[in-house]
Structures are given as structure tokens and as C-alpha cells.
Design an enzyme around this catalytic site. Structure first.
Site, PDB file in Angstrom:
ATOM      1  N   GLU A 187       0.824  -1.212   0.000  1.00 35.54           N
ATOM      2  CA  GLU A 187       0.000   0.000   0.000  1.00 35.54           C
ATOM      3  C   GLU A 187       0.861   1.266   0.000  1.00 35.54           C
ATOM      4  O   GLU A 187       0.386   2.337   0.383  1.00 35.54           O
ATOM      5  CB  GLU A 187      -0.959   0.024   1.205  1.00 35.54           C
ATOM      6  CG  GLU A 187      -1.626  -1.297   1.527  1.00 35.54           C
ATOM      7  CD  GLU A 187      -2.546  -1.825   0.434  1.00 35.54           C
ATOM      8  OE1 GLU A 187      -2.695  -1.148  -0.605  1.00 35.54           O
ATOM      9  OE2 GLU A 187      -3.102  -2.920   0.610  1.00 35.54           O
ATOM     10  N   ASP A 348      -1.412  -0.477  -9.976  1.00 35.93           N
ATOM     11  CA  ASP A 348      -1.745  -1.873  -9.768  1.00 35.93           C
ATOM     12  C   ASP A 348      -1.715  -2.579 -11.117  1.00 35.93           C
ATOM     13  O   ASP A 348      -2.348  -2.111 -12.081  1.00 35.93           O
ATOM     14  CB  ASP A 348      -3.140  -2.021  -9.156  1.00 35.93           C
ATOM     15  CG  ASP A 348      -3.148  -1.816  -7.656  1.00 35.93           C
ATOM     16  OD1 ASP A 348      -2.115  -2.071  -7.013  1.00 35.93           O
ATOM     17  OD2 ASP A 348      -4.199  -1.402  -7.122  1.00 35.93           O
TER      18      ASP A 348
END
Length: 519
Positions: A187, A348
């Protein structure tokens, strides 16, 4: 001249359920393989075969690597791919002569191509493809925390932070055969002092969100367009906000174009249940098949038929537009000082191909459209030459909503953290008490695996988003239950080897785990 770093973060939570012949959440892995990981490898092969210079960076997270090498999951994936190929054949026959004939034929060709690539080119082993491109130096693979643990909230027990990083590094090296030079902190979660641990593990760089550099102390002269060197001597690269807006935004960015495939309109929901039931991943509820016949069209329920040829052309247009904007950005930034700016584009990986179906075509277009003023490279290549850098202390931060920790600790998931902290302390104590006794080595190692799996940031994330809530709760509770069960065996000096083996069979990742990483 500007250096552009394209970094794709490939990660999925570790999901493996041998106790069930079919398990719904295993489909996350199968979808990622079909829509993102295999298409990306095919793209790399095309670029290499066409002698197109390319260089990009990918995180291959330890949970994802572990699933990619797992015989059970790869066998199940092969069966799933075969079944969907059969579905595409049936759909091509069913739609022949109708309005969906063209798009159905597209999927038939696509699935047969994927099937051949999986079986013949890769021999059912996707890691062989990644290793090949890593060895050429065109693909730089970096690691991640062992189970994608969110380090800022694990930092109350430093031993767990060290274990997440050390196991991540060792797993990467064991499976891919090379020691990683960089890491994607899960993250993008950074806290002050973690750079020292990264340095101790031989890691040279990591990625941060924009404000991690913009709020650094002192303010870096290169803003986010040059890495900063932390007090521990590790380099931090910051995300370019302009690039993120163009690619990440579904409404204002490229992925929202009306010609692109609509993610949500899938024949698994559109066709009569009896027609699709044999091809769903479970024998119960409806679900995605990957065969989607409509394009985004606009903000309307009346979706038009998807045209793959027009969508691919649009992806090429968007790639050209992106590179044109990067060239303009390069000229603008270069005029401010005598330097070569660095533009970092982290995303991502699953955005490309899965959420944005044409995203892999877009990436391929970037390399084919690249010009001399913008060089697409990798962090290690950049750091091996001359580059602009500032010394600074990064801002503790993440790339979650609002930039800090609230995604992973809020009213939906704050109950997790006291249990994880307690288990982390108990793990360290257990290793120090029983770690020198060889009879307990396998028990301690399995305790470590269960703790690491419970620490995954995916579980609190799912609780926050309200998706797969029951499964996330189950995973956290189950791993902590197993951890406590194993600890009780040590406390009572009564080890039940059948239970240890049962737990090991369900979670066979990290086979070389040394429990002393927690001490």
C-alpha cells in the site's frame, strides 16, 4: 531527456483451499492470470520479438509468486482456462450470424491463444516466462512484504516488520533466482525508520505516493521528479500525479472511454442461467466468465456492442497521447533546471487487462511510441548512472484514500489490530523460548506462516470496501485460531503432528521460513 519508470504492482491475497474442489475466491487468481499476467507476458514476448526496446518494473508479490508456483493452483487454473475456452467455442456457435458474432469470435480466438500460450510456450509454468525476461534485464522484478502486511500499523512490533521484509526478500530470491534490489512497500505504506530495515536487507529503493516526497524534510529540490535518499541511504521514488490522473481515473482518464469494454456486463449475468451454469466457477451464484459483449457506451443502461478492433485502435491513440503529454512534461521540467527529470508511473498491475481490458494494448503502445526525449527505463538502470537526488526524510504516508492509514484502521476493521499485535509479541516470545529445540522447529515455522497470513493488508481493505467481508473475517480469525492452537501445543509440550501437517498442507507457502526472523 526524461526518464520514465513504469512500475506495475502485481499482487493478490494468498487464496488456496485444497479442502474444497472448487472455491469462489480462488477465481481471483484465475482472473488475474487470464486477464493480466498472461497477456502482459505475451506483450513482452511480442516487443522482444519485434526488437522494440522496452524496460519496465513489476512487483511480483510473495503471495502471488507462491500461488504461481503451486501445483494445485496451476492445475486448477489450467482446468479453468480449458473450460472457458470451451465456453468461447460454444458462444461462437450460438451467436453465429447475430449481432454478437464478431465479439464472440474475438473471444474464441483469444481463449484459444491463451490456452496455447499457457500449455505450449510456458508448459503450464508462468514463472518461466517472467524469469526469461528478468534475465534479459528488460523486466526488473522487485519484491513486496511477505504477505502484503501494512507496515505502519505493524510497526508496534518491529520484529513483525522485519519478518515481513526479510521473508519477502528471501521468497523473491528463492522463486525467481535473483535478489531484489527494490521493494514495493504494501500500500506504499512508509513509516519513519523502515528505511533502515530495508538497507539492512540489501534493498536499494522503494516507491511512495506523491506526498511522501512533497512533504519530505527538507523539501526536495526535484519535488517528485527525482528520487530522494533517506537517512539510511535508500532511495525513494514518488508517484507522478499527472500520469496517475490520465490512467487511474475511470471517469476522467483513458479507461472510461466509451469504446472500451464494459467491465460489468458479462454473459455470466446476461444469459439465461442454465446456459452459463456449467461454466461458472461455482455451482451456485452467477459470476464473471470474462466474456463481455458490450462497450462502456456512456452513462446509460443501453450498452452498445463491443468492437475489439475499434477499442484497440483507441488504446493506440491513448498511448500516443500519453507519450505526447510526457514529452511536453519533459520539456517543461527540463526548462526549470539543468537536469534529467524522472517521472514515476506506479499502478496496480491488475488495472491493465482486468479492470481496463485494453490496458495491456495501451502499455504495448507506450513502448512502440517512445521517442528519444522520453526514455522508459527501470530504477536499477537509472541508479547505475548519473541522476538528480536530494537527501531528505520522507513523510510517513500511504497511497490509500487521503494518503495515510485510515483505509486499514477504521470502524470496520480496528478490532483486528490488538489481536495482531498480541500474536506478534507472542511469536517473538515463542521463538526465544523454544526456538533452540529442533523438535519444535516445524511448529514455530507454521506459527510464523499463520501470523504472516493474518497480517495481510488485504483483509482490512476488504472490510473497509465492504466486499468479501465474510471471507476476510474468516481468514483473519482462522489464521489466528491456528496460531493460538500451535502455541498451546508448545506451552503444554504436547505437539499433535497431524494438526501441524494439516495446517501446513493448507498453507504451503514459504517452505524455507526460519522462525528466527521474528526474534
Amino acid at each position: 531527456m526524461t526518464k520514465l519508470l513504469l512500475v506495475l504492482h502485481a499482487h493478490l491475497p494468498y487464496v488456496r483451499h485444497p479442502e474444497h474442489p472448487v472455491f469462489l475466491e480462488e477465481n481471483w487468481f484465475f482472473e488475474g492470470m487470464i486477464e493480466t499476467y498472461l497477456p502482459l507476458l505475451m506483450m513482452m514476448d511480442r516487443l522482444t520479438g519485434d526488437h522494440i526496446p522496452w524496460g519496465m518494473t513489476m512487483t511480483l508479490s510473495p503471495p502471488l509468486l507462491s500461488m504461481m508456483e503451486d501445483p494445485l493452483l496451476t492445475e486448477r487454473f489450467g482446468a479453468r482456462l480449458h473450460l472457458l475456452t470451451e465456453l468461447s467455442d460454444r458462444e461462437a456457435d450460438r451467436t453465429r450470424g447475430g449481432e454478437y458474432a464478431g465479439v464472440a469470435a474475438f473471444y474464441q480466438h483469444r481463449f484459444h491463444t491463451l490456452n496455447r500460450f499457457w500449455k505450449e510456450d510456458l508448459g503450464g509454468q508462468i514463472l518461466s516466462g517472467f524469469r526469461r525476461h528478468i534475465q534479459t534485464g528488460q523486466l526488473e522484478a522487485i519484491t513486496c512484504c511477505a504477505t502484503h502486511g501494512f507496515l505502519p500499523l505493524l510497526s508496534t512490533t518491529p520484529e513483525s516488520v522485519k519478518a515481513q521484509i526479510r521473508v519477502g526478500v528471501s521468497t523473491h530470491e528463492r522463486i525467481l533466482g535473483v535478489k531484489p534490489r527494490g521493494i514495493w512497500l504494501a500500500e506504499c505504506g512508509y513509516f519513519t525508520g523502515v528505511d533502515k530495515i530495508l538497507s539492512e536487507e540489501g534493498l536499494q529503493f522503494f516507491l511512495m505516493d506523491t506526498h511522501g516526497l512533497l512533504y519530505a524534510n527538507p523539501f526536495p529540490q526535484g519535488e517528485v521528479y527525482a528520487p530522494i535518499k533517506t537517512p539510511a541511504g535508500v532511495y525513494a521514488f514518488g508517484r507522478d500525479p499527472e500520469s496517475s490522473h490520465l490512467v487511474w481515473s475511470a471517469e476522467n482518464g483513458y479507461p472510461g472511454d466509451p469504446l472500451y469494454r464494459d467491465f460489468y456486463r458479462d454473459i455470466g449475468y446476461d444469459l439465461p442461467y442454465d446456459l452459463v451454469a456449467p461454466y461458472l466457477h461455482t455451482d451456485g451464484p452467477r459470476g464473471m466468465t470474462g466474456l463481455k459483449y458490450h462497450r462502456i457506451t456512456g452513462k446509460t443502461d443501453q450498452k452498445e456492442v463491443y468492437d475489439p478492433r475499434l477499442a484497440k485502435e483507441k488504446a493506440g491513440d491513448h498511448a500516443r497521447d500519453f507519450m505526447r503529454r510526457k514529452e511536453e512534461q519533459s520539456r517543461r521540467l527540463s526548462s526549470l533546471a539543468n537536469w534529467s527529470p524522472t517521472v514515476v508511473c506506479p499502478f496496480d498491475a491488475e488495472l491493465f487487462g482486468h479492470w481496463w481490458f485494453e490496458g495491456v494494448d495501451f502499455i504495448e503502445g507506450l513502448f512502440r511510441e517512445a521517442t528519444g526525449s522520453v526514455v522508459m527505463t527501470t530504477p536499477t538502470k537509472l541508479l547505475s548512472g548519473d541522476f538528480w537526488v536530494s537527501d531528505a526524510q520522507p513523510e510517513p504516508s500511504s497511497w490509500g484514500v487521503n494518503g495515510y492509514n485510515e483505509v486499514w484502521i477504521n470502524q470496520t476493521n480496528d478490532w483486528i489490530w490488538p489481536y495482531l499485535s498480541e500474536a506478534s509479541r507472542e511469536m517473538t516470545q515463542a521463538v526465544r523460548l523454544w526456538g533452540k529445540d529442533p523438535a519444535f522447529a516445524d511448529v514455530l515455522a507454521q506459527m510464523g506462516r499463520e501470523l504472516l497470513l493474518a497480517q495481510s493488508s488485504d483483509w482490512p481493505f476488504l472490510l473497509t470496501t465492504g466486499t468479501a467481508v465474510e471471507y476476510a473475517q474468516y481468514r483473519i480469525s482462522e489464521h489466528l485460531f491456528r496460531f493460538k492452537t500451535l502455541r498451546s501445543m508448545l506451552e503444554n509440550a504436547n505437539v499433535d503432528r497431524s494438526i501441524v501437517e494439516e495446517y501446513r498442507g493448507k498453507s504451503p507457502l514459504f517452505p524455507d521460513l526460519n522462525p528466527w526472523v521474528f526474534a
